[in-house]
Design a protein around this motif. Structure first.
Motif, short mmCIF file in Angstrom:
data_model
loop_
_atom_site.label_atom_id
_atom_site.label_comp_id
_atom_site.label_asym_id
_atom_site.label_seq_id
_atom_site.Cartn_x
_atom_site.Cartn_y
_atom_site.Cartn_z
N ASN A 257 0.80 -1.23 0.00
CA ASN A 257 0.00 0.00 0.00
C ASN A 257 0.83 1.28 0.00
N LYS A 258 2.15 1.13 -0.05
CA LYS A 258 3.01 2.31 -0.13
C LYS A 258 3.02 2.85 -1.56
N VAL A 259 3.25 4.14 -1.68
CA VAL A 259 3.26 4.80 -2.98
C VAL A 259 4.54 4.43 -3.73
N ALA A 260 4.37 3.94 -4.95
CA ALA A 260 5.51 3.57 -5.80
C ALA A 260 5.80 4.67 -6.82
N LEU A 261 4.74 5.28 -7.33
CA LEU A 261 4.86 6.31 -8.38
C LEU A 261 3.89 7.43 -8.13
N ILE A 262 4.26 8.59 -8.62
CA ILE A 262 3.33 9.72 -8.66
C ILE A 262 3.36 10.23 -10.10
N GLU B 247 2.66 3.75 -17.69
CA GLU B 247 2.45 2.62 -18.61
C GLU B 247 3.76 1.93 -18.97
N THR B 248 4.81 2.70 -19.14
CA THR B 248 6.12 2.12 -19.46
C THR B 248 6.62 1.26 -18.31
N ILE B 249 6.45 1.72 -17.09
CA ILE B 249 6.91 0.95 -15.94
C ILE B 249 6.12 -0.35 -15.80
N VAL B 250 4.82 -0.29 -15.99
CA VAL B 250 4.00 -1.50 -15.94
C VAL B 250 4.43 -2.47 -17.03
N SER B 251 4.66 -1.97 -18.24
CA SER B 251 5.10 -2.82 -19.35
C SER B 251 6.45 -3.44 -19.05
N TYR B 252 7.38 -2.66 -18.58
CA TYR B 252 8.72 -3.14 -18.27
C TYR B 252 8.68 -4.24 -17.21
N LEU B 253 7.92 -4.00 -16.15
CA LEU B 253 7.82 -5.00 -15.08
C LEU B 253 7.17 -6.29 -15.59
N SER B 254 6.14 -6.16 -16.40
CA SER B 254 5.47 -7.36 -16.92
C SER B 254 6.41 -8.16 -17.81
N LEU B 255 7.24 -7.48 -18.58
CA LEU B 255 8.21 -8.18 -19.43
C LEU B 255 9.28 -8.86 -18.59
N PHE C 286 -0.40 -5.81 -9.75
CA PHE C 286 -1.53 -6.43 -10.43
C PHE C 286 -1.66 -5.99 -11.89
N GLU C 287 -1.32 -4.75 -12.18
CA GLU C 287 -1.34 -4.30 -13.58
C GLU C 287 -0.30 -5.04 -14.40
N ARG D 66 9.23 -16.40 -23.94
CA ARG D 66 10.38 -16.35 -24.85
C ARG D 66 10.07 -15.61 -26.14
N SER D 67 9.25 -14.58 -26.06
CA SER D 67 8.94 -13.75 -27.22
C SER D 67 9.96 -12.63 -27.34
N LEU D 68 10.22 -12.24 -28.55
CA LEU D 68 11.06 -11.08 -28.79
C LEU D 68 10.17 -9.84 -28.71
N VAL D 69 10.54 -8.91 -27.85
CA VAL D 69 9.69 -7.74 -27.60
C VAL D 69 10.53 -6.48 -27.72
N PHE D 70 9.96 -5.48 -28.35
CA PHE D 70 10.58 -4.16 -28.44
C PHE D 70 9.73 -3.22 -27.60
N LEU D 71 10.33 -2.57 -26.64
CA LEU D 71 9.60 -1.67 -25.75
C LEU D 71 10.02 -0.23 -26.04
N LEU D 72 9.08 0.53 -26.55
CA LEU D 72 9.31 1.95 -26.76
C LEU D 72 8.96 2.63 -25.43
N ALA D 73 9.95 3.11 -24.74
CA ALA D 73 9.77 3.58 -23.38
C ALA D 73 9.65 5.09 -23.28
N GLY D 74 8.79 5.48 -22.39
CA GLY D 74 8.64 6.89 -22.04
C GLY D 74 8.77 7.02 -20.54
N ASN D 75 8.69 8.21 -20.05
CA ASN D 75 8.77 8.45 -18.62
C ASN D 75 7.35 8.52 -18.07
N ASN D 76 6.71 7.33 -17.99
CA ASN D 76 5.32 7.29 -17.56
C ASN D 76 4.96 5.97 -16.89
#
Length: 86
Positions: free
Chosen positions: A31-36, A74-82, A50-51, A62-72
């Motif tokens: 329940n601690k804040v991770a992002l603002i 959604e990028t963090i959720v995507s990165y963690l899921s990968l 959970f996201e 084992r999929s090849l994935v390209f992540l176009l990252a921004g400072n947001n």
């Protein structure tokens, strides 16, 4: 100041350590804040967890994935899921 403290920690911590520590967050800290966000919305570690779990299910192992990252959020959720699905 939560934002400044988080910013300073991120600036001095290697990216690999940040991602590893986010994957191993304990339930007592869920329940601690991770992002603002820019819109001042507070995102907890529980929400990130959970996201990223939900998104992880959409990728094949084992999929090849390209992540176009921004400072947001959604990028963090995507990165963690990968990282979880490796």
């Amino acid at each position: 100041n939560v934002k400044l403290d988080s910013f300073l920690r991120l600036q001095t911590t290697p990216a690999r350590e940040i991602s590893t520590s986010l994957l191993k967050i304990s339930k007592k800290d869920f329940n601690k804040v991770a992002l603002i966000t820019k819109q001042e919305k507070k995102i907890t570690y529980k929400e990130l967890y959970f996201e990223s779990e939900k998104l992880k299910k959409k990728f094949k192992k084992r999929s090849l994935v390209f992540l176009l990252a921004g400072n947001n959020h959604e990028t963090i959720v995507s990165y963690l899921s990968l990282l979880k699905g490796k």
